[in-house]
Scaffold this motif. Structure first.
Motif, PDB file in Angstrom:
ATOM      1  N   ILE A  95       0.800  -1.176   0.053  1.00 43.65           N
ATOM      2  CA  ILE A  95       0.081   0.102   0.087  1.00 43.65           C
ATOM      3  C   ILE A  95       0.748   1.368   0.023  1.00 43.65           C
ATOM      4  CG2 ILE A  95      -1.595   1.314   1.283  1.00 43.65           C
ATOM      5  CD1 ILE A  95      -2.691  -1.228   2.685  1.00 43.65           C
ATOM      6  N   VAL A  97       0.371   5.007   1.002  1.00 47.54           N
ATOM      7  CA  VAL A  97      -0.694   5.691   2.346  1.00 47.54           C
ATOM      8  C   VAL A  97      -1.614   6.455   1.681  1.00 47.54           C
ATOM      9  CG1 VAL A  97      -0.748   7.387   3.967  1.00 47.54           C
ATOM     10  CG2 VAL A  97       1.052   5.924   4.402  1.00 47.54           C
ATOM     11  N   GLY A  98      -2.933   6.056   1.907  1.00 47.74           N
ATOM     12  CA  GLY A  98      -4.286   6.667   1.431  1.00 47.74           C
ATOM     13  C   GLY A  98      -4.567   6.076   0.007  1.00 47.74           C
ATOM     14  N   THR A  99      -4.120   5.046  -0.322  1.00 50.04           N
ATOM     15  CA  THR A  99      -4.683   4.305  -1.470  1.00 50.04           C
ATOM     16  C   THR A  99      -4.847   2.901  -1.120  1.00 50.04           C
ATOM     17  OG1 THR A  99      -2.450   3.511  -2.125  1.00 50.04           O
ATOM     18  CG2 THR A  99      -2.935   5.670  -2.796  1.00 50.04           C
TER      19      THR A  99
ATOM     20  N   ASN B  31      -9.820   6.690   8.450  1.00 52.39           N
ATOM     21  CA  ASN B  31     -10.119   7.640   7.492  1.00 52.39           C
ATOM     22  C   ASN B  31     -10.210   7.029   6.160  1.00 52.39           C
ATOM     23  OD1 ASN B  31      -7.522   7.171   6.783  1.00 52.39           O
ATOM     24  ND2 ASN B  31      -6.950   8.971   7.885  1.00 52.39           N
ATOM     25  N   TYR B  32      -9.956   5.782   5.891  1.00 50.89           N
ATOM     26  CA  TYR B  32     -10.235   5.251   4.559  1.00 50.89           C
ATOM     27  C   TYR B  32     -10.960   3.805   4.703  1.00 50.89           C
ATOM     28  CZ  TYR B  32      -8.629   3.221   0.016  1.00 50.89           C
ATOM     29  OH  TYR B  32      -8.627   2.597  -1.264  1.00 50.89           O
ATOM     30  N   ASP B  49     -14.359   2.308  -2.784  1.00 53.91           N
ATOM     31  CA  ASP B  49     -13.935   2.700  -1.434  1.00 53.91           C
ATOM     32  C   ASP B  49     -14.248   4.262  -1.122  1.00 53.91           C
ATOM     33  OD1 ASP B  49     -10.450   3.932  -2.818  1.00 53.91           O
ATOM     34  OD2 ASP B  49     -12.411   4.437  -3.244  1.00 53.91           O
ATOM     35  N   ARG B  51     -13.742   7.497   1.718  1.00 49.00           N
ATOM     36  CA  ARG B  51     -12.985   8.377   2.590  1.00 49.00           C
ATOM     37  C   ARG B  51     -13.947   9.081   3.604  1.00 49.00           C
ATOM     38  NH1 ARG B  51      -7.982   7.644   0.685  1.00 49.00           N
ATOM     39  NH2 ARG B  51      -7.733   7.134  -1.326  1.00 49.00           N
ATOM     40  N   PHE B  93      -8.869   1.422   7.043  1.00 53.10           N
ATOM     41  CA  PHE B  93      -7.260   2.237   7.197  1.00 53.10           C
ATOM     42  C   PHE B  93      -7.444   3.339   8.033  1.00 53.10           C
ATOM     43  CE2 PHE B  93      -3.152   1.843   6.492  1.00 53.10           C
ATOM     44  CZ  PHE B  93      -2.625   2.433   5.426  1.00 53.10           C
ATOM     45  N   PHE B  97      -4.312  -1.550   8.713  1.00 56.50           N
ATOM     46  CA  PHE B  97      -5.104  -1.867   7.647  1.00 56.50           C
ATOM     47  C   PHE B  97      -5.828  -2.953   8.221  1.00 56.50           C
ATOM     48  CE2 PHE B  97      -6.182  -0.455   3.388  1.00 56.50           C
ATOM     49  CZ  PHE B  97      -6.628  -1.485   3.014  1.00 56.50           C
TER      50      PHE B  97
END
Lengths: 112, 109
Positions: A95, A97-99, B31-32, B49, B51, B93, B97
């Protein structure tokens, strides 16, 4: 990029033998996760790395399991000695971050 | 750490009906929230997905809704088709995760 690459795809070994699973994450991804999947327990997080550093290994079932990430492009999960209850599909995921998490195709381990 | 619960564990629907899968989480810093589909013998793959700054997201027959206050999010599949049959995993996440335990969806033709 070819995606997350795991090897071998299939491994059959005898109880007591050492098993090493390998993973090459996607270049530039800063997180790498090892998961184990069984019908009984679903997808279990074993350990994850951030920038090659192990962050949380609380999911590793016991001392027979160890994982390393010597550099940003390679990680190993080792089981020594292996037992029949270790039979499962082992996934590696990387990963940024944020994806999303990108999974390898998995290694199907059978310990007889 | 995070605690992710997913329900139901199995779900059977008639072709054309809707399917809803729900996940709850405990860490307010998360936050995800992605959803993954895993077909038999294959790796999990992202299908949608969301957010934390968004309440709902749609992609054709698939939608995800998020309620941050209640700490739950749901996957909605409308007009289900036999090829939707698979195991679906939610994930969260934040600092880590985490995956839910999975829902085995069967669409009956």
């Amino acid at each position: 990029d070819a995606g997350v690459i795991q090897s071998p795809r299939h491994e059959v070994t005898e109880m007591g033998q050492e098993v090493t699973l390998r993973c090459k994450p996607i270049s530039g991804h800063d997180y790498l996760f090892w998961y184990r999947q069984t019908m009984m327990r679903g997808l279990e997080l074993l350990i994850y790395f951030n920038n090659n550093v192990p962050i949380d290994d609380s999911g590793m079932p016991e001392d027979r399991f160890s994982a390393k990430m010597p550099n940003a492009s390679f990680s190993t999960l080792k089981i020594q000695p292996s037992e029949p209850r270790d039979s499962a599909v082992y996934f590696c995921a990387s990963i940024m971050v944020g994806t999303e998490a990108f999974f390898g195709q998995g290694t199907r381990l059978t310990v007889v | 750490g995070e605690n992710v619960e997913q329900h139901p564990s199995t779900l059977s629907v008639q072709e054309g009906d809707s399917a809803v899968i729900k996940c709850t989480y405990s860490d307010s810093a998360s936050n995800y929230f992605p959803w993954y589909k895993q077909e038999l013998g294959k790796r999990p793959q992202l299908i949608i997905d969301i957010r934390s700054n968004v309440g709902e997201k749609k992609d054709q027959r698939i939608a995800v809704t998020l309620n941050k206050t209640a700490k739950h999010f749901s996957l909605h599949i409308t007009e289900t088709q036999p090829e939707d049959s698979a195991v679906y995993f939610c994930a969260v996440f934040g600092n880590q995760f985490y995956f839910g335990t999975g829902t085995s969806l069967t669409v009956i033709p």
